[in-house]
Design an enzyme around this catalytic site. Sequence first.
Site, PDB file in Angstrom:
ATOM      1  N   HIS A  78       2.652  46.544  21.981  1.00 50.61           N
ATOM      2  CA  HIS A  78       3.758  47.071  21.166  1.00 50.61           C
ATOM      3  C   HIS A  78       3.492  48.205  19.824  1.00 50.61           C
ATOM      4  O   HIS A  78       4.249  49.392  19.787  1.00 50.61           O
ATOM      5  CB  HIS A  78       4.332  46.008  20.165  1.00 50.61           C
ATOM      6  CG  HIS A  78       5.408  45.312  20.695  1.00 50.61           C
ATOM      7  ND1 HIS A  78       6.715  45.139  20.449  1.00 50.61           N
ATOM      8  CD2 HIS A  78       5.433  44.736  22.125  1.00 50.61           C
ATOM      9  CE1 HIS A  78       7.383  44.655  21.420  1.00 50.61           C
ATOM     10  NE2 HIS A  78       6.642  44.004  22.404  1.00 50.61           N
ATOM     11  N   ASP A 108       9.770  48.724  14.942  1.00 50.31           N
ATOM     12  CA  ASP A 108      10.025  47.939  16.241  1.00 50.31           C
ATOM     13  C   ASP A 108      11.186  47.188  15.977  1.00 50.31           C
ATOM     14  O   ASP A 108      11.375  46.453  15.128  1.00 50.31           O
ATOM     15  CB  ASP A 108       8.668  47.198  16.441  1.00 50.31           C
ATOM     16  CG  ASP A 108       8.556  46.414  17.665  1.00 50.31           C
ATOM     17  OD1 ASP A 108       9.599  45.706  17.901  1.00 50.31           O
ATOM     18  OD2 ASP A 108       7.501  46.740  18.493  1.00 50.31           O
ATOM     19  N   HIS A 129      19.619  39.869  25.487  1.00 50.36           N
ATOM     20  CA  HIS A 129      19.485  39.486  23.994  1.00 50.36           C
ATOM     21  C   HIS A 129      20.683  39.369  23.222  1.00 50.36           C
ATOM     22  O   HIS A 129      21.131  38.614  22.516  1.00 50.36           O
ATOM     23  CB  HIS A 129      18.235  40.119  23.198  1.00 50.36           C
ATOM     24  CG  HIS A 129      16.842  39.572  24.065  1.00 50.36           C
ATOM     25  ND1 HIS A 129      16.399  38.361  23.521  1.00 50.36           N
ATOM     26  CD2 HIS A 129      15.897  40.193  24.539  1.00 50.36           C
ATOM     27  CE1 HIS A 129      15.291  38.340  24.125  1.00 50.36           C
ATOM     28  NE2 HIS A 129      14.665  39.179  24.503  1.00 50.36           N
ATOM     29  N   HIS A 175       2.006  43.104  36.138  1.00 47.24           N
ATOM     30  CA  HIS A 175       2.629  42.125  35.895  1.00 47.24           C
ATOM     31  C   HIS A 175       4.067  42.544  35.283  1.00 47.24           C
ATOM     32  O   HIS A 175       4.999  41.709  34.773  1.00 47.24           O
ATOM     33  CB  HIS A 175       1.887  41.437  34.395  1.00 47.24           C
ATOM     34  CG  HIS A 175       2.097  42.518  33.267  1.00 47.24           C
ATOM     35  ND1 HIS A 175       1.480  43.959  33.486  1.00 47.24           N
ATOM     36  CD2 HIS A 175       2.421  42.204  31.863  1.00 47.24           C
ATOM     37  CE1 HIS A 175       1.757  44.461  32.391  1.00 47.24           C
ATOM     38  NE2 HIS A 175       2.320  43.542  31.340  1.00 47.24           N
ATOM     39  N   GLY A 198       8.522  36.968  29.180  1.00 47.75           N
ATOM     40  CA  GLY A 198       9.187  37.868  28.524  1.00 47.75           C
ATOM     41  C   GLY A 198      10.114  38.434  29.417  1.00 47.75           C
ATOM     42  O   GLY A 198      10.956  37.857  30.285  1.00 47.75           O
TER      43      GLY A 198
HETATM   44  N1  UDP Z   1      -2.934  50.286  29.842  1.00 48.11           N
HETATM   45  C1  UDP Z   1      -3.736  51.273  30.072  1.00 48.11           C
HETATM   46  N2  UDP Z   1      -4.800  51.024  30.458  1.00 48.11           N
HETATM   47  C2  UDP Z   1      -5.280  49.730  30.813  1.00 48.11           C
HETATM   48  C3  UDP Z   1      -4.285  48.707  31.050  1.00 48.11           C
HETATM   49  C4  UDP Z   1      -2.884  49.014  30.178  1.00 48.11           C
HETATM   50  O1  UDP Z   1      -3.631  52.601  29.712  1.00 48.11           O
HETATM   51  O2  UDP Z   1      -6.308  49.620  31.516  1.00 48.11           O
HETATM   52  C5  UDP Z   1      -1.503  50.670  29.146  1.00 48.11           C
HETATM   53  C6  UDP Z   1      -0.619  51.110  30.208  1.00 48.11           C
HETATM   54  O3  UDP Z   1      -0.618  52.279  30.455  1.00 48.11           O
HETATM   55  C7  UDP Z   1       0.687  50.667  29.508  1.00 48.11           C
HETATM   56  C8  UDP Z   1       0.229  49.557  28.486  1.00 48.11           C
HETATM   57  O4  UDP Z   1      -1.082  49.673  28.235  1.00 48.11           O
HETATM   58  O5  UDP Z   1       1.304  51.834  28.638  1.00 48.11           O
HETATM   59  C9  UDP Z   1       0.817  48.121  28.889  1.00 48.11           C
HETATM   60  O6  UDP Z   1       2.038  48.044  28.415  1.00 48.11           O
HETATM   61  P1  UDP Z   1       2.987  47.128  29.253  1.00 48.11           P
HETATM   62  O7  UDP Z   1       4.265  47.134  28.612  1.00 48.11           O
HETATM   63  O8  UDP Z   1       3.043  47.450  30.782  1.00 48.11           O
HETATM   64  O9  UDP Z   1       2.417  45.758  29.505  1.00 48.11           O
HETATM   65  P2  UDP Z   1       1.962  44.633  28.047  1.00 48.11           P
HETATM   66  O10 UDP Z   1       0.719  45.104  27.480  1.00 48.11           O
HETATM   67  O11 UDP Z   1       3.034  44.714  26.674  1.00 48.11           O
HETATM   68  O12 UDP Z   1       2.290  43.546  28.563  1.00 48.11           O
END
Ligand code: UDP
Length: 456
Positions: free
Chosen positions: A19, A120, A151, A350, A373
């Site tokens: 976030h 947020d 929501h 995921h 989620g």
């Molecule tokens: N991310 C990244 N490198 C990694 C793992 C994640 O840059 O090795 C970044 C990815 O590009 C994305 C964010 O982390 O912008 C993950 O956000 P997402 O909404 O997909 O998943 P969350 O972490 O919120 O479950």
Amino acid sequence: MSAEKNVHVAAFAFPFGSHPTPLLHLVQRLAAAASPAVRFSYFNTAGSNRKLFPAANLLPGHDNIKAYDVEDGVPEGHVFSGNPLEPIGLFIGATPQNFKKRLEEVVEETGSKATCLLTDAFLWFAAEMAEEIGIPWVAFWTAGPTPISLHLNTDVILAKLGQNDDKQNQDQTLDFIPGMSAVHVADLPQEILHLDTPFSRLLYSMSLALPRAAAVVLNSFDGIVDAAVENDLKSKLRKILNVGPSPHPPLNEEERGGGDCLSWLSNHPAAAVAYISFGTMLTPPPPELSALAEVLEEKKIPYLWSFRDNSKRHLLEGFFERTSSVGKVVEWAPQVEVLAHSSVGVFVTHCGWNSVVESITGGMPMICRPFFGDQMINRRLVEDVWRIGVGVEGGSFSASGLAKAFDVVMFGEKGKEIRGNIGKLRECANIAIEENGTSTQNFKSLVGLVTSYDQD
Ligand code: UDP
């Protein structure tokens, strides 16, 4: 027209998972577009700020952005149980007082009253806070349009399906909500159906507060979802601004992951590598990790795996060693660049919203393993609506289900179809961010909205 030196945008972060990062990126983008005289204050917990702001709460190249720490609600000496919802519950308990108090201190220190709250969307109490100060509240929703619409329809869903009712038919579609005929009960975030945790109550309060926001901002683009969903959102919210796919600021060394992923990828043929990442919070359970490793090894698929969970690394140590000539493991990958790299052929994900958007802009097909989620909804859209990826048989990784998914996406005819579909969606995204595109226009409106109000 405002005297810009009196404009002070206060951004409030929800300090968990991915976030804080997209909110900070939005602040950076706004700060670059606004006059340098506009002040941006970014309020977040100390732990999260330390990761985002390398130097004394400032960002190199952004003199008009400053970070401020708010209390995280964790009592001194507290020992965590390991339940991931515990720090979230403690933080929620500290709100809104922690943000209110720190904002008052900052206004006092700087002599600059807040003229806009950009928060947020989870931080629903900002509706009241902004109204008390007499300034606009702009809410940033870090997921897609479909979950926010769900929501906002929580009461309708509960009236129809019942709360905490385990007898709900998981296959029933939500065709009683505009544009949701593809969504099944099984896809719904649990928090919508069970209003019994601090986090689910937070989301419910958010759904009641969002209609009071001057605008709700999304990293999404017009046309990505059914027009009925967009119209439902328009009827419930004062303004909805899709401003994505959002550009990413240049990465620093840490964000780049230090693992030289891109030159490693360049040593592989086109579309040969599987990129694996489950976002910032998740690691699949041990049997699923083993199934994934087994299939990669069996099918000799080169892989780039973003893997940070030290408590589970030992489970894969042997696999990582045996496959070190064809695989690369990093703690953090420059994901946006990886997904746009021609050597990558599939993203095992995921289905977090940012990952899905980045996959679309990279033109990358997905194998989806959602956990919680909004991820199940995103999987549904990816597989059944946009047809730009596949889920796995049974919903979780098994060797046989994964083997089929890799065959479909990487080696089968359907893979070509999927690539064609993702190309079309990517084209829509690219049009939205052209100079006259809807996202560009929406972003300009957003700049106007957050900077047009002053207190003098
Ligand atoms: N991310 C990244 N490198 C990694 C793992 C994640 O840059 O090795 C970044 C990815 O590009 C994305 C964010 O982390 O912008 C993950 O956000 P997402 O909404 O997909 O998943 P969350 O972490 O919120 O479950």
